[in-house]
Enzyme design. Structure first.
Site, PDB file in Angstrom:
ATOM      1  CB  CYS A  83      -0.932   0.018   1.207  1.00  0.00           C
ATOM      2  SG  CYS A  83      -2.079  -1.349   1.224  1.00  0.00           S
ATOM      3  CB  SER A 207      -9.789   2.709   3.393  1.00  0.00           C
ATOM      4  OG  SER A 207      -9.047   1.509   3.508  1.00  0.00           O
ATOM      5  CE  LYS A 329     -14.917   5.037   6.497  1.00  0.00           C
ATOM      6  NZ  LYS A 329     -15.606   4.925   5.209  1.00  0.00           N
ATOM      7  CG  HIS A 333      -6.465   2.443   0.713  1.00  0.00           C
ATOM      8  ND1 HIS A 333      -5.253   2.811   0.181  1.00  0.00           N
ATOM      9  CD2 HIS A 333      -6.180   1.472   1.632  1.00  0.00           C
ATOM     10  CE1 HIS A 333      -4.288   2.096   0.741  1.00  0.00           C
ATOM     11  NE2 HIS A 333      -4.830   1.281   1.617  1.00  0.00           N
TER      12      HIS A 333
HETATM   13  N1  COA Z   1     -17.037   2.866   3.893  1.00  0.00           N
HETATM   14  C1  COA Z   1     -18.294   3.304   3.636  1.00  0.00           C
HETATM   15  N2  COA Z   1     -19.133   2.627   2.820  1.00  0.00           N
HETATM   16  C2  COA Z   1     -18.673   1.492   2.250  1.00  0.00           C
HETATM   17  C3  COA Z   1     -17.378   1.021   2.464  1.00  0.00           C
HETATM   18  C4  COA Z   1     -16.545   1.747   3.328  1.00  0.00           C
HETATM   19  N3  COA Z   1     -15.299   1.323   3.596  1.00  0.00           N
HETATM   20  N4  COA Z   1     -17.211  -0.124   1.759  1.00  0.00           N
HETATM   21  C5  COA Z   1     -18.363  -0.337   1.112  1.00  0.00           C
HETATM   22  N5  COA Z   1     -19.233   0.636   1.388  1.00  0.00           N
HETATM   23  C6  COA Z   1     -20.610   0.747   0.913  1.00  0.00           C
HETATM   24  C7  COA Z   1     -20.708   0.588  -0.587  1.00  0.00           C
HETATM   25  O1  COA Z   1     -20.628   1.844  -1.242  1.00  0.00           O
HETATM   26  C8  COA Z   1     -22.056  -0.033  -0.746  1.00  0.00           C
HETATM   27  O2  COA Z   1     -23.024   0.972  -0.620  1.00  0.00           O
HETATM   28  P1  COA Z   1     -24.393   0.950  -1.494  1.00  0.00           P
HETATM   29  O3  COA Z   1     -25.090  -0.316  -1.093  1.00  0.00           O
HETATM   30  O4  COA Z   1     -25.094   2.202  -1.094  1.00  0.00           O
HETATM   31  O5  COA Z   1     -23.927   0.925  -2.925  1.00  0.00           O
HETATM   32  C9  COA Z   1     -22.174  -0.938   0.459  1.00  0.00           C
HETATM   33  O6  COA Z   1     -21.312  -0.374   1.458  1.00  0.00           O
HETATM   34  C10 COA Z   1     -21.770  -2.376   0.204  1.00  0.00           C
HETATM   35  O7  COA Z   1     -20.564  -2.362  -0.546  1.00  0.00           O
HETATM   36  P2  COA Z   1     -19.679  -3.662  -0.783  1.00  0.00           P
HETATM   37  O8  COA Z   1     -18.647  -3.338  -1.806  1.00  0.00           O
HETATM   38  O9  COA Z   1     -20.587  -4.831  -1.047  1.00  0.00           O
HETATM   39  O10 COA Z   1     -18.974  -3.835   0.638  1.00  0.00           O
HETATM   40  P3  COA Z   1     -18.213  -5.076   1.157  1.00  0.00           P
HETATM   41  O11 COA Z   1     -18.962  -5.585   2.334  1.00  0.00           O
HETATM   42  O12 COA Z   1     -17.882  -6.031   0.058  1.00  0.00           O
HETATM   43  O13 COA Z   1     -16.839  -4.443   1.632  1.00  0.00           O
HETATM   44  C11 COA Z   1     -15.363  -3.735   3.356  1.00  0.00           C
HETATM   45  C12 COA Z   1     -16.757  -3.592   2.753  1.00  0.00           C
HETATM   46  C13 COA Z   1     -15.230  -2.742   4.501  1.00  0.00           C
HETATM   47  C14 COA Z   1     -15.175  -5.155   3.897  1.00  0.00           C
HETATM   48  C15 COA Z   1     -14.338  -3.428   2.262  1.00  0.00           C
HETATM   49  O14 COA Z   1     -14.490  -2.100   1.844  1.00  0.00           O
HETATM   50  C16 COA Z   1     -12.911  -3.664   2.725  1.00  0.00           C
HETATM   51  O15 COA Z   1     -12.427  -4.795   2.713  1.00  0.00           O
HETATM   52  N6  COA Z   1     -12.214  -2.602   3.118  1.00  0.00           N
HETATM   53  C17 COA Z   1     -10.815  -2.704   3.574  1.00  0.00           C
HETATM   54  C18 COA Z   1      -9.889  -2.752   2.410  1.00  0.00           C
HETATM   55  C19 COA Z   1      -8.482  -2.953   2.867  1.00  0.00           C
HETATM   56  O16 COA Z   1      -8.173  -3.787   3.698  1.00  0.00           O
HETATM   57  N7  COA Z   1      -7.567  -2.182   2.298  1.00  0.00           N
HETATM   58  C20 COA Z   1      -6.160  -2.270   2.622  1.00  0.00           C
HETATM   59  C21 COA Z   1      -5.891  -1.521   3.855  1.00  0.00           C
HETATM   60  S1  COA Z   1      -4.170  -1.456   4.236  1.00  0.00           S
END
Ligand code: COA
Length: 387
Positions: A83, A207, A329, A333
Site C-alpha cells: 500500500c 477504507s 476513508k 484507497h
Molecule cells: N465505507 C463506507 N461505505 C462502504 C465502504 C466503506 N469502507 N465499503 C463499502 N461501502 C458501501 C458501498 O458503497 C455499498 O453501498 P451501497 O449499497 O449504497 O452501494 C455498500 O457499502 C456495500 O458495498 P460492498 O462493496 O458490497 O462492501 P463489502 O462488504 O464487500 O466491503 C469492506 C466492505 C469494509 C469489507 C471493504 O471495503 C474492505 O475490505 N475494506 C478494507 C480494504 C483494505 O483492507 N484495504 C487495505 C488496507 S491497508
C-alpha cells in the site's frame, strides 16, 4: 543531491471504473499531470502498483504505460511496496532527479481493484502481510487492524465512539472533493450503527476498495523556473523506513516504529518540527491507523490521538488538518495509488487549488504512506515557495 520541485499533478476520481482499463486509468492521470506541468520533456517514467499481476493479469507496467501515453523510447519501470507503492514511486523518481541521472520524471501510481470479486481482493490485500505467520492463520488486513484497535482501546481506555471523529472528518472533507469515492457527510449515528466487519472495526472505520490513479511531474529546481508561474512546490524531505513484516514480531504493536523513523528523518531533512506542518495527509486505511500515525509522527502523545480528534484539532480549521480531501476513508484507497494521491493532494493544497477544502494559507504539507500493517512507511514534506 540537488533540489527537486513538483511541477504538476493529476488525479482520476476514485470510483468503480467499469468503463476504464488499468492502462486508461494510469494513462489519463499521467497525461493530466503532464498537461498541468506544461508538457515538459520527460527523461524517465516510474509507475507504482501493488496487485496488477493478480487483479488485472497484467505485469510489466513500465512499458505498458510508456507505450500507452506515446513515450515508447523513455526508460520506464514499476515500483512495488504494497500500500506504500505510491509514495515509494514518488521517492524513486525524486532520487533519479536529485542524483542528476534524470532532469525530469513522470511518477504515476495506479490500482484497479474492482476487476476482482471482494473475496479475491481480500486475499490479494493479505499478500502484503506475512504469508507464513499471519495469512496462514486466515487473518485478513481488517482482522489485523481490528486486533490493534482492540488492544489500543484496552491500553488507553477509549471506546469505539471515541474514534468516530476520524471517519466523520474524512467524510466531511470527501463530500467536497469531486475526486472522492464517497461524497456524503456522515454523523455519529451512522458511524456507530454501520455494519460490523471485524470487531471493533465497522464499515465506517475501514477504507473502501476502489479504482484510481494519480501522477506528478518532478523536475530539477534550477530548470523549473521556465515552467512555473506564481509558486513552486519544492520537495523539502523524503524518508523511508521498514519494520517487521508481521505485527507480532514487534516489541510494541501499538508503536509504528517505521512511521516514527521516517518522520524524524523527514523533519531533520526539512529542518522543521511537527508544529510547523500546516496539514497532514495520513494513512487512515483504518481509524486505528490514523491514531497510530498521528502519535508516531509526533503530533500528539501516545494514547491521546482520539483526544486530538475529539477536540476538533484535525478539521480544516483545526491545529492539524488531516485527510483534507477525504483521506483513504472517503477519497478512497486504491492501494498502490494511494501514496501518490496523498502527495498530489498536498501539492493541490500548497498551490491553493483545493477549492472548498482549502487549508487557509497552507505553505508546508506532509504525507505519510503506510505499506502492510506498518512495515514499510514513507514520509514526504513539501514546501510552497512564492516566486
Ligand atoms: N465505507 C463506507 N461505505 C462502504 C465502504 C466503506 N469502507 N465499503 C463499502 N461501502 C458501501 C458501498 O458503497 C455499498 O453501498 P451501497 O449499497 O449504497 O452501494 C455498500 O457499502 C456495500 O458495498 P460492498 O462493496 O458490497 O462492501 P463489502 O462488504 O464487500 O466491503 C469492506 C466492505 C469494509 C469489507 C471493504 O471495503 C474492505 O475490505 N475494506 C478494507 C480494504 C483494505 O483492507 N484495504 C487495505 C488496507 S491497508
Amino acid at each position: 543531491m540537488r533540489p527537486v520541485v513538483v511541477l504538476g499533478y493529476g488525479m482520476m476520481p476514485v470510483d468503480e471504473h467499469w468503463n476504464l482499463s488499468l492502462r486508461e486509468l494510469a494513462g489519463n492521470a499521467a497525461l493530466s499531470a503532464l498537461e498541468n506541468a506544461g508538457t515538459p520533456p520527460i527523461d524517465a517514467i516510474f509507475i507504482g502498483n501493488m496487485m496488477s499481476g493478480t487483479a488485472n493479469h497484467q505485469q510489466h507496467l513500465g512499458a505498458y504505460l510508456a507505450d500507452w501515453i506515446g513515450m515508447p523510447m523513455v526508460e520506464a519501470v514499476r515500483i512495488e511496496a504494497a500500500c506504500a507503492s505510491g509514495a515509494a514511486t514518488f521517492r524513486a523518481g525524486l532520487m533519479a532527479v536529485a542524483s542528476g541521472e534524470a532532469d525530469s520524471v513522470l511518477v504515476t501510481a495506479a490500482e484497479k481493484m474492482t476487476d476482482s470479486p471482494s473475496d479475491e481482493i481480500s486475499a490479494e490485500l493479505a499478500t502484503a502481510a506475512d504469508a507464513d505467520w499471519e495469512v496462514e492463520t486466515g487473518i485478513s488486513f481488517v482482522g489485523l487492524n481490528a486486533l490493534l484497535m482492540q488492544r489500543y482501546m484496552h491500553e488507553y481506555g477509549w471506546t469505539k465512539e471515541h474514534f468516530a471523529p476520524f471517519s466523520i472528518n474524512a467524510h466531511a472533507n470527501g463530500a467536497r472533493n469531486p475526486n472522492a469515492r464517497f461524497q456524503k457527510e456522515i454523523g455519529l449515528a451512522t458511524y456507530m450503527n454501520a455494519a460490523m466487519v471485524a470487531p471493533p472495526i465497522n464499515i465506517m472505520d475501514a477504507s473502501p476498495v476502489g479504482d484510481g490513479a494519480a501522477a506528478c511531474v518532478l523536475m530539477a529546481a534550477d530548470m523549473a523556473s521556465h515552467f512555473s508561474q506564481n509558486a513552486i512546490i519544492e520537495v523539502a524531505a523524503s524518508a523511508s523506513a521498514t519494520d517487521s513484516l508481521a505485527v507480532h514480531d514487534r516489541n510494541d504493536a501499538l508503536w509504528l516504529n517505521a512511521a516514527y523513523r521516517s518522520a524524524i528523518d523527514a523533519y531533520s531533512q526539512a529542518a522543521l518540527s511537527p508544529a510547523e506542518i500546516d496539514l497532514f495527509e495520513l494513512h487512515d486505511a483504518f481509524s486505528i491507523m490514523a491514531a497510530l500515525s498521528l502519535e508516531a509522527a509526533g503530533f500528539t502523545e501516545r494514547g491521546s490521538a482520539p483526544r486530538m480528534a475529539l477536540d476538533g484539532e484535525i478539521g480544516l480549521l483545526g491545529r492539524l488538518p488531516i485527510a483534507t480531501m477525504g483521506g483513504l476513508k472517503a477519497r478512497g484507497h486504491p492501494v498502490g495509488a494511494t501514496g501518490m494521491y496523498q502527495i498530489a493532494e498536498v501539492v493541490q493544497q500548497l498551490m491553493h487549488e483545493a477549492g472548498k477544502n482549502q487549508v487557509d494559507g497552507a505553505r508546508i504539507g506532509m504525507a505519510q504512506n503506510i505499506g502492510g500493517s506498518g512495515s514499510n512507511i514513507l514520509t514526504h514534506i513539501l514546501r510552497r515557495v512564492d516566486l
